[in-house]
Design an enzyme around this catalytic site. Structure first.
Site, PDB file in Angstrom:
ATOM      1  N   ASP A 130       3.860  -8.240  -3.394  1.00 35.96           N
ATOM      2  CA  ASP A 130       5.085  -8.193  -2.596  1.00 35.96           C
ATOM      3  C   ASP A 130       6.183  -7.782  -3.566  1.00 35.96           C
ATOM      4  O   ASP A 130       6.830  -8.613  -4.192  1.00 35.96           O
ATOM      5  CB  ASP A 130       5.363  -9.553  -1.963  1.00 35.96           C
ATOM      6  CG  ASP A 130       6.564  -9.522  -1.037  1.00 35.96           C
ATOM      7  OD1 ASP A 130       6.593  -8.665  -0.143  1.00 35.96           O
ATOM      8  OD2 ASP A 130       7.483 -10.338  -1.230  1.00 35.96           O
TER       9      ASP A 130
ATOM     10  N   ASP B  59       4.789 -11.254 -16.601  1.00 36.14           N
ATOM     11  CA  ASP B  59       5.147  -9.980 -15.975  1.00 36.14           C
ATOM     12  C   ASP B  59       3.878  -9.391 -15.353  1.00 36.14           C
ATOM     13  O   ASP B  59       2.865  -9.229 -16.041  1.00 36.14           O
ATOM     14  CB  ASP B  59       5.716  -9.039 -17.035  1.00 36.14           C
ATOM     15  CG  ASP B  59       6.263  -7.735 -16.464  1.00 36.14           C
ATOM     16  OD1 ASP B  59       5.761  -7.279 -15.413  1.00 36.14           O
ATOM     17  OD2 ASP B  59       7.175  -7.162 -17.070  1.00 36.14           O
TER      18      ASP B  59
ATOM     19  N   PRO C  52      10.303 -16.771  -4.518  1.00 32.73           N
ATOM     20  CA  PRO C  52      10.349 -18.228  -4.748  1.00 32.73           C
ATOM     21  C   PRO C  52       9.139 -18.994  -4.232  1.00 32.73           C
ATOM     22  O   PRO C  52       9.132 -20.221  -4.286  1.00 32.73           O
ATOM     23  CB  PRO C  52      11.610 -18.634  -3.974  1.00 32.73           C
ATOM     24  CG  PRO C  52      11.662 -17.673  -2.837  1.00 32.73           C
ATOM     25  CD  PRO C  52      11.154 -16.367  -3.381  1.00 32.73           C
ATOM     26  N   GLY C  53       8.159 -18.282  -3.699  1.00 38.87           N
ATOM     27  CA  GLY C  53       6.915 -18.943  -3.341  1.00 38.87           C
ATOM     28  C   GLY C  53       6.627 -19.038  -1.856  1.00 38.87           C
ATOM     29  O   GLY C  53       5.656 -19.702  -1.464  1.00 38.87           O
TER      30      GLY C  53
ATOM     31  N   CYS D 113      10.262  -5.556   1.452  1.00 37.06           N
ATOM     32  CA  CYS D 113      11.217  -5.891   2.514  1.00 37.06           C
ATOM     33  C   CYS D 113      12.298  -4.822   2.592  1.00 37.06           C
ATOM     34  O   CYS D 113      13.489  -5.129   2.690  1.00 37.06           O
ATOM     35  CB  CYS D 113      11.808  -7.282   2.310  1.00 37.06           C
ATOM     36  SG  CYS D 113      12.572  -7.548   0.697  1.00 37.06           S
TER      37      CYS D 113
ATOM     38  N   ASP E 143       5.380 -14.982 -12.016  1.00 36.99           N
ATOM     39  CA  ASP E 143       6.770 -14.528 -12.070  1.00 36.99           C
ATOM     40  C   ASP E 143       7.181 -14.453 -13.525  1.00 36.99           C
ATOM     41  O   ASP E 143       6.682 -15.209 -14.367  1.00 36.99           O
ATOM     42  CB  ASP E 143       7.714 -15.443 -11.299  1.00 36.99           C
ATOM     43  CG  ASP E 143       9.060 -14.754 -11.053  1.00 36.99           C
ATOM     44  OD1 ASP E 143       9.192 -14.056 -10.021  1.00 36.99           O
ATOM     45  OD2 ASP E 143       9.962 -14.866 -11.904  1.00 36.99           O
TER      46      ASP E 143
ATOM     47  N   CYS F 214       3.919 -11.108  -7.548  1.00 33.57           N
ATOM     48  CA  CYS F 214       5.390 -11.184  -7.629  1.00 33.57           C
ATOM     49  C   CYS F 214       5.816 -12.318  -6.706  1.00 33.57           C
ATOM     50  O   CYS F 214       6.313 -12.091  -5.603  1.00 33.57           O
ATOM     51  CB  CYS F 214       6.023  -9.871  -7.190  1.00 33.57           C
ATOM     52  SG  CYS F 214       5.340  -8.394  -7.993  1.00 33.57           S
TER      53      CYS F 214
ATOM     54  N   LYS G 224       5.459 -16.747   0.277  1.00 28.69           N
ATOM     55  CA  LYS G 224       4.153 -16.158   0.602  1.00 28.69           C
ATOM     56  C   LYS G 224       3.032 -16.869  -0.168  1.00 28.69           C
ATOM     57  O   LYS G 224       1.917 -16.982   0.331  1.00 28.69           O
ATOM     58  CB  LYS G 224       4.178 -14.656   0.302  1.00 28.69           C
ATOM     59  CG  LYS G 224       5.185 -13.899   1.161  1.00 28.69           C
ATOM     60  CD  LYS G 224       5.252 -12.434   0.803  1.00 28.69           C
ATOM     61  CE  LYS G 224       6.361 -11.736   1.585  1.00 28.69           C
ATOM     62  NZ  LYS G 224       7.712 -12.211   1.223  1.00 28.69           N
TER      63      LYS G 224
END
Length: 447
Positions: free
Chosen positions: A332, A313, A262-263, A385, A285, A259, A265
């Site tokens: 994540d 997905d 926006p990149g 998070c 993504d 997942c 990690k």
């Protein structure tokens, strides 16, 4: 008065859009980019917008006695009154006279004479009679709702899951400003070099107590630094750096970031990998525009050779990858984001406990989808998070129950955070290290 570029007036514009569903950070960026503002006005605009959003329920409690017909008050007028209240209560360097004069002038220029008279009357009545006392609220939970400006369900969940003392500690932290933290791109330069060069540029810098590659900076926006523009640092919360740290990576591994957008990690994982030795990270993504974003971030940070971004997905990895393909997998997961309340204050009003319960199924579906793709002895890291058990501990427990070929392993980080904890998983709360709330767990695949 130049109302067009007035930060108080622009704050009303932003807040009106946030109240109807827009994201505060995006609206702020749009307004700042579209107007000619000096740095002091940018700071005032930002402070008012985030402050009003953070304290909306508190401000509403104070304002309510002075609105005889609240349903007839235009939304922007209510936001204007909130901005005046916020400045008077929370910003001690601005004289009351200046707050009142500018608020009344904005009412006059944005509205008509009737609105000007109404706003003037409300402000002067509040000044004459004083504001209601939160201590008079008899129900203790409702009193906390108003004091900390968070919904009742969230307070109840925190108290139920963390106990009253820890819940109050978390609540006292979430309305304080978030730190500005950056991750040093260690492919490009060392931590010491980054500290030296940022200090030379006028930043105040300290090393993160949370992450091994993190710095906390202040004095000016991090994205204005030469290092950011050169792709040598990137903006990332300290807690968000921990999932990659915990993956026990080496430079030859093939990693799946399930997942990824926006990149942040993904690009962090890439710094551990050597494309010459076959190391790479496949980033998934579901949205094509987010794949583009991952690729842009990879290029900016000079790690594009280690990254392959794929539109897919994560629950449908069978369509693309064989079992036992990856050495490491990071999930994540999509979550309620309640650990990020300081950075995205409006989410406290948008979420409910049922959202977390719904997300739990999505999170488990992703975990169960990617689990067969991990090699035996490989590590699967699950992170969120958020700070609620429904999306964290409960998902961790249920995944282990459903997958007997995985065992829990203790999460380790560069700074050896919370080594004395009794759990394998690591929970970071906003009041622990003054960073975002995060959950990190790790599973090893066994035969």
């Amino acid at each position: 008065m130049d109302i067009e570029n007035n930060p108080r007036n622009l704050a009303v514009t932003v807040l009106s859009k946030v109240k109807t569903g827009a994201y505060s950070n995006l609206q702020l960026n749009n307004v700042i980019n579209d107007h000619t503002l000096i740095p002091a006005d940018v700071n005032l605009l930002t402070t008012i917008v985030y402050g009003v959003v953070q304290h909306r329920l508190t401000l509403d409690f104070y304002l309510a006695p002075f609105l005889k017909n609240p349903d007839k008050v235009e939304p922007w007028v209510r936001e204007l009154l909130y901005t005046a209240l916020f400045q008077e209560l929370y910003l001690d360097r601005i004289p009351k006279r200046a707050i009142f004069n500018e608020t009344i002038e904005i009412a006059k220029q944005r509205g008509h004479e009737g609105i000007r008279r109404f706003v003037t009357g409300v402000l002067h009545q509040m000044d004459r009679t004083g504001l209601p006392d939160v201590a008079t609220i008899k129900d203790p939970i409702e009193r906390l709702v108003v004091t900390y400006s968070v919904p009742k369900w969230f307070i109840n969940a925190l108290i139920d899951q963390r106990g009253e003392e820890k819940a109050l500690s978390i609540l006292s932290k979430i309305n304080q400003p978030a730190n500005q933290s950056i991750r040093v791109n260690t492919v490009e330069l060392s931590l010491d070099d980054a500290v030296r060069r940022l200090t030379e540029e006028g930043f105040e810098v300290r090393e993160s107590i949370v992450s091994g590659t993190g710095l906390v900076v202040s004095g000016q926006p991090a994205n204005q630094s030469t290092l950011f523009k050169n792709g040598q640092v990137t903006i990332q919360d300290e807690s968000a750096m921990l999932p990659a740290e915990s993956m026990q990576l080496d430079d030859q591994m093939w990693v799946l970031d399930a997942c990824a957008a926006p990149g942040g990690k993904t690009t962090q994982i890439a710094t551990y990998l050597s494309p010459e030795k076959g190391g790479k990270v496949t980033a998934l993504d579901i949205h094509p525009h987010k794949i583009k974003l991952i690729n842009q971030n990879a290029k900016r940070l000079h790690v594009q050779d280690q990254i392959e971004a794929v539109q897919l997905d994560a629950r449908k990895v069978d369509e693309k990858f064989d079992d036992e393909t990856f050495d490491r997998i990071l999930v994540d997961a999509p979550c309620s984001g309640l650990g990020l309340i300081r950075r995205k204050p409006e989410i406290r009003y948008e979420k409910s406990l049922s959202d977390s319960q719904h997300l739990q199924k999505v999170q488990l579906d992703i975990l169960n989808g990617v689990a067969p793709k991990l090699k035996t002895d490989g590590i699967l890291v699950y992170s969120t998070c958020t700070i609620l058990d429904e999306e964290n501990k409960d998902v961790y427990t249920e995944f282990l129950r459903q997958n007997s070929n995985f065992r829990s392993v203790k999460v380790k980080t560069d700074k050896n955070l919370k080594l004395d904890r009794k759990t394998d998983y690591l929970e970071i709360f906003p009041d622990d290290f003054d960073s975002d709330g995060f959950f990190i767990s790790a599973f090893q695949k066994v035969k």
